[in-house]
Write an enzyme that holds these catalytic residues in place. Structure first.
Site, PDB file in Angstrom:
ATOM      1  N   GLU A  19      16.826  45.382  61.506  1.00 49.64           N
ATOM      2  CA  GLU A  19      17.633  44.712  60.491  1.00 49.64           C
ATOM      3  C   GLU A  19      16.833  44.365  59.237  1.00 49.64           C
ATOM      4  O   GLU A  19      17.402  44.223  58.165  1.00 49.64           O
ATOM      5  CB  GLU A  19      18.276  43.445  61.071  1.00 49.64           C
ATOM      6  CG  GLU A  19      17.407  42.170  61.053  1.00 49.64           C
ATOM      7  CD  GLU A  19      16.136  42.287  61.889  1.00 49.64           C
ATOM      8  OE1 GLU A  19      16.090  43.155  62.780  1.00 49.64           O
ATOM      9  OE2 GLU A  19      15.185  41.525  61.638  1.00 49.64           O
ATOM     10  N   ARG A  50      14.743  46.059  57.389  1.00 44.87           N
ATOM     11  CA  ARG A  50      14.834  47.077  56.334  1.00 44.87           C
ATOM     12  C   ARG A  50      16.224  47.085  55.707  1.00 44.87           C
ATOM     13  O   ARG A  50      16.377  47.441  54.538  1.00 44.87           O
ATOM     14  CB  ARG A  50      14.456  48.455  56.908  1.00 44.87           C
ATOM     15  CG  ARG A  50      15.342  48.904  58.039  1.00 44.87           C
ATOM     16  CD  ARG A  50      14.698  50.000  58.886  1.00 44.87           C
ATOM     17  NE  ARG A  50      13.757  49.465  59.866  1.00 44.87           N
ATOM     18  CZ  ARG A  50      13.076  50.207  60.731  1.00 44.87           C
ATOM     19  NH1 ARG A  50      13.197  51.524  60.724  1.00 44.87           N
ATOM     20  NH2 ARG A  50      12.245  49.665  61.589  1.00 44.87           N
ATOM     21  N   ASP A  98      18.750  46.041  65.683  1.00 46.71           N
ATOM     22  CA  ASP A  98      17.502  45.272  65.688  1.00 46.71           C
ATOM     23  C   ASP A  98      16.545  45.740  64.589  1.00 46.71           C
ATOM     24  O   ASP A  98      15.544  45.087  64.316  1.00 46.71           O
ATOM     25  CB  ASP A  98      16.840  45.370  67.064  1.00 46.71           C
ATOM     26  CG  ASP A  98      15.790  44.301  67.287  1.00 46.71           C
ATOM     27  OD1 ASP A  98      15.737  43.345  66.483  1.00 46.71           O
ATOM     28  OD2 ASP A  98      15.031  44.422  68.264  1.00 46.71           O
ATOM     29  N   LYS A 132      10.960  39.024  53.575  1.00 49.23           N
ATOM     30  CA  LYS A 132      12.017  39.114  54.605  1.00 49.23           C
ATOM     31  C   LYS A 132      12.282  37.723  55.188  1.00 49.23           C
ATOM     32  O   LYS A 132      11.381  37.076  55.703  1.00 49.23           O
ATOM     33  CB  LYS A 132      11.579  40.074  55.718  1.00 49.23           C
ATOM     34  CG  LYS A 132      12.508  40.071  56.948  1.00 49.23           C
ATOM     35  CD  LYS A 132      12.031  41.027  58.051  1.00 49.23           C
ATOM     36  CE  LYS A 132      12.858  40.867  59.330  1.00 49.23           C
ATOM     37  NZ  LYS A 132      12.386  41.741  60.439  1.00 49.23           N
ATOM     38  N   ASP A 135      16.014  36.402  64.696  1.00 54.35           N
ATOM     39  CA  ASP A 135      16.326  37.801  64.975  1.00 54.35           C
ATOM     40  C   ASP A 135      16.570  37.990  66.467  1.00 54.35           C
ATOM     41  O   ASP A 135      15.636  38.211  67.239  1.00 54.35           O
ATOM     42  CB  ASP A 135      15.172  38.697  64.497  1.00 54.35           C
ATOM     43  CG  ASP A 135      15.453  40.169  64.745  1.00 54.35           C
ATOM     44  OD1 ASP A 135      16.612  40.517  65.058  1.00 54.35           O
ATOM     45  OD2 ASP A 135      14.499  40.975  64.617  1.00 54.35           O
ATOM     46  N   ASP A 152      10.735  35.242  62.162  1.00 55.86           N
ATOM     47  CA  ASP A 152      11.082  36.472  61.452  1.00 55.86           C
ATOM     48  C   ASP A 152      11.406  36.214  59.973  1.00 55.86           C
ATOM     49  O   ASP A 152      11.798  37.133  59.258  1.00 55.86           O
ATOM     50  CB  ASP A 152      12.245  37.170  62.172  1.00 55.86           C
ATOM     51  CG  ASP A 152      12.209  38.677  62.040  1.00 55.86           C
ATOM     52  OD1 ASP A 152      11.138  39.214  61.692  1.00 55.86           O
ATOM     53  OD2 ASP A 152      13.245  39.317  62.277  1.00 55.86           O
ATOM     54  N   LYS A 188      17.657  41.810  71.876  1.00 51.57           N
ATOM     55  CA  LYS A 188      16.275  41.829  72.351  1.00 51.57           C
ATOM     56  C   LYS A 188      16.206  41.301  73.782  1.00 51.57           C
ATOM     57  O   LYS A 188      17.080  40.542  74.201  1.00 51.57           O
ATOM     58  CB  LYS A 188      15.422  40.912  71.456  1.00 51.57           C
ATOM     59  CG  LYS A 188      15.116  41.483  70.091  1.00 51.57           C
ATOM     60  CD  LYS A 188      14.155  40.582  69.326  1.00 51.57           C
ATOM     61  CE  LYS A 188      13.853  41.142  67.943  1.00 51.57           C
ATOM     62  NZ  LYS A 188      13.064  42.391  67.975  1.00 51.57           N
TER      63      LYS A 188
HETATM   64  N1  BES Z   1      11.443  41.285  63.601  1.00 55.37           N
HETATM   65  C1  BES Z   1      11.291  42.476  64.349  1.00 55.37           C
HETATM   66  C2  BES Z   1       9.854  42.961  64.381  1.00 55.37           C
HETATM   67  C3  BES Z   1       8.951  42.193  65.320  1.00 55.37           C
HETATM   68  C4  BES Z   1       8.992  42.434  66.670  1.00 55.37           C
HETATM   69  C5  BES Z   1       8.044  41.301  64.819  1.00 55.37           C
HETATM   70  C6  BES Z   1       8.134  41.753  67.524  1.00 55.37           C
HETATM   71  C7  BES Z   1       7.187  40.632  65.656  1.00 55.37           C
HETATM   72  C8  BES Z   1       7.231  40.849  67.003  1.00 55.37           C
HETATM   73  C9  BES Z   1      12.139  43.601  63.737  1.00 55.37           C
HETATM   74  O1  BES Z   1      13.333  43.199  63.183  1.00 55.37           O
HETATM   75  C10 BES Z   1      12.467  44.530  64.855  1.00 55.37           C
HETATM   76  O2  BES Z   1      13.166  44.136  65.738  1.00 55.37           O
HETATM   77  N2  BES Z   1      11.936  45.753  64.782  1.00 55.37           N
HETATM   78  C11 BES Z   1      12.152  46.711  65.795  1.00 55.37           C
HETATM   79  C12 BES Z   1      12.405  48.028  65.126  1.00 55.37           C
HETATM   80  C13 BES Z   1      12.917  49.092  66.066  1.00 55.37           C
HETATM   81  C14 BES Z   1      14.296  48.726  66.563  1.00 55.37           C
HETATM   82  C15 BES Z   1      12.938  50.408  65.336  1.00 55.37           C
HETATM   83  C16 BES Z   1      10.873  46.772  66.647  1.00 55.37           C
HETATM   84  O3  BES Z   1       9.778  46.653  66.109  1.00 55.37           O
HETATM   85  O4  BES Z   1      10.998  46.900  67.859  1.00 55.37           O
HETATM   86 ZN    ZN Z   2      13.410  41.293  62.503  1.00 54.16          ZN
HETATM   87 MN    MN Z   3      14.870  43.086  64.646  1.00 53.25          MN
END
Ligand code: BES
Ligand code: ZN
Ligand code: MN
Length: 477
Positions: A332, A334, A330, A248, A253, A271, A260
């Site tokens: 994104e 996947r 967010d 990825k 992000d 990310d 966020k």
């Molecule tokens: N890149 C983030 C995951 C992440 C969050 C990594 C904090 C490290 C620290 C990913 O793209 C994301 O935002 N995931 C969301 C998914 C949710 C919206 C279902 C998450 O984990 O909050």
């Molecule tokens: Zn992300």
């Molecule tokens: Mn995200």
């Protein structure tokens, strides 16, 4: 930093510094050293160090006595000792050092020597402060001599190649997101390709449009940076199907329209650490010249909010033909991975392993010690667990039952891109599993392990050691 093999005990070495390992309750073979240890009330507990000068019987200027606690020494104790050794070498401005024979419980000499090389080399990593030209790191070790009964040099080369791969991954991770853009990652991939004579292909947005990668493309709609899909092929394994690694590569992000919260958002420059780690692994494998076929695929985009960004509620059709209701922009990772995973089929993969900073939930579940692994093939999951243990870059398996997959139901498309509050790491993997039915696949969630925050903020280089070891383990078996 250069590495050498020595067949002699440390007291034969003339140079800057010799290391002497000391266990609790074990008398040191060197009587002079033993009396100095006693004189200094050195207890040889784990983490104790004692720097001595001009020790009789040693030709080096200094001897560093390192306490290892009670014998036997575990792999984790050994890793801690090497990290401490590196920091003492730096603060004491040691230029060259000799490291003696040491036993680690359950591990052979090859493992010990490659681990020493990897850890010392990895400790020498330094990111340039932006705008300041690369200075020579004058405070760090120039030469390391490692004791080996036999040849040993190949084990050391393996450790160094792994550390060089980690350094590439760490550098890409640490670079600021205004420099490390999708275009920049593509340029670095091309550099890697020309260094090792790899086949390199970079798809532009128009190419991806033609292939129907609307899910991937939806993520970068709001960004001024064009998306890229990078693939690199290393073919040194004859007619075998390749191991394919997918990383990825979200270079920043922001969350997109599902923005966020502000605090700590800078860390979302990390990310793209999945992308960085598969490129780092390619670097390590190519540097070692391993007899395998390895392909890495890197979907890379920037996730930004804008008038033209995707909205919660948008429906897109992925390359696989399956449609997705984007309930949260967010989620994104996947969305870019699913198209990259469909694209992988063209390589006839032996296995596909994707690596991603995919969910905050994996940090809640596993913290910063293990990465999460999920797989549609238990043998592959087991291999990754074993390679991770041997590289001391471990994974912990989470389930992938159908019950979790049901949480992705949508009234308006084949699936939603989020599954709700529960089991966030697993539902993210269930989403990916819908795109990987045609091959053996594992997903590694590295959101907790790829970087550290706070005062130690920086990329770790994980899981380059795990992936490199996995590739190595496929050759032996
Ligand atoms: N890149 C983030 C995951 C992440 C969050 C990594 C904090 C490290 C620290 C990913 O793209 C994301 O935002 N995931 C969301 C998914 C949710 C919206 C279902 C998450 O984990 O909050
Ligand atoms: Zn992300
Ligand atoms: Mn995200």
């Amino acid at each position: 930093m250069d590495f050498f093999v020595t067949h002699q005990t440390a007291d034969h070495y003339s140079g800057d510094c010799a290391v002497a390992f000391a266990f609790k309750d074990t008398i040191n073979e060197n009587r002079i050293l033993q009396s100095l240890i006693e004189l200094n009330r050195f207890e040889a507990s784990e983490g104790d160090t004692l720097m001595l000068s001009q020790v009789d019987g040693y030709k080096t200027k200094r001897v560093l006595v390192m306490g290892l606690g009670e014998a036997p020494l575990s792999n984790k104790g050994f890793l801690k000792a090497l990290k401490l050794l590196s920091s003492v070498m730096e603060s004491a401005k040691v230029k060259n050092v000799v490291i003696p024979d040491i036993n680690v419980d359950g591990y052979d000499d090859s493992w010990i020597q490659s681990t020493i090389a990897r850890e010392l080399k990895n400790a020498s990593y330094k990111i340039d402060k932006v705008g300041i030209k690369k200075e020579k790191n004058t405070t760090f070790l120039e030469a390391v001599n490692i004791f080996s009964k036999d040849n040993g040099i190949n084990d050391i080369k393996k450790g160094v190649a792994t550390a060089n791969g980690m350094a590439l991954a760490r550098e890409l991770g640490d670079l600021p997101p205004n420099i490390c853009t999708p275009t920049y990652i593509a340029e670095r991939a091309q550099l890697l390709a020309s260094k090792y004579n790899l086949k390199c292909e970079i798809l532009e947005e128009s190419d991806m449009k033609t292939l129907g990668m609307n899910s991937l493309l939806s993520v970068s709609l709001g960004s001024a940076q064009p998306a890229k899909l990078i693939s690199l092929n290393y073919s040194n394994g004859g007619k075998e199907d390749p191991i394919v690694l997918v990383g990825k590569g979200v270079t920043f992000d922001s969350g997109g329209i599902s923005l966020k919260p502000g605090s700590g958002m800078d860390e979302m420059k990390y990310d793209m650490c999945g992308a960085a780690s598969v490129l780092g692994t390619m670097s390590a494998v190519a540097e070692m010249g391993l007899k395998v076929n390895l392909t890495v695929v890197v979907p890379t985009v920037e996730n930004m909010p804008a008038h033209n960004a995707s909205r919660p509620g948008d429906v897109v059709k992925s390359m696989s033909g399956q449609t997705i209701e984007i309930l949260n922009t967010d989620a994104e990772g996947r969305l870019i991975l699913c198209d990259a995973l469909t694209y992988c089929e063209k390589f006839n993969p032996k296995v596909v392993i994707d690596v991603a900073t995919l969910t905050g939930a994996v940090i809640v579940a596993l913290g910063k010690h293990h990465s999460g692994v999920m797989s549609n093939d238990q043998n592959l999951a087991d291999s990754l667990k074993n390679s991770g243990m041997s590289a001391m870059d471990t994974v912990w398996q989470l389930p992938l039952d159908d019950e979790y997959d049901e949480l992705l139901k949508s009234n308006f498309a084949d699936m939603a891109n989020i599954g709700g509050r529960e089991a966030g790491t697993v539902t993210a993997a269930c989403f990916l599993a819908r795109y990987t039915k045609n091959y053996s696949w594992a997903h590694i969630d590295i959101a907790g392990t790829a970087w550290l925050g706070g005062a130690k903020k920086g990329a770790t280089g994980r899981p380059v050691p795990l992936l490199t070891q996995y590739v190595l383990d496929q050759i032996k078996s």
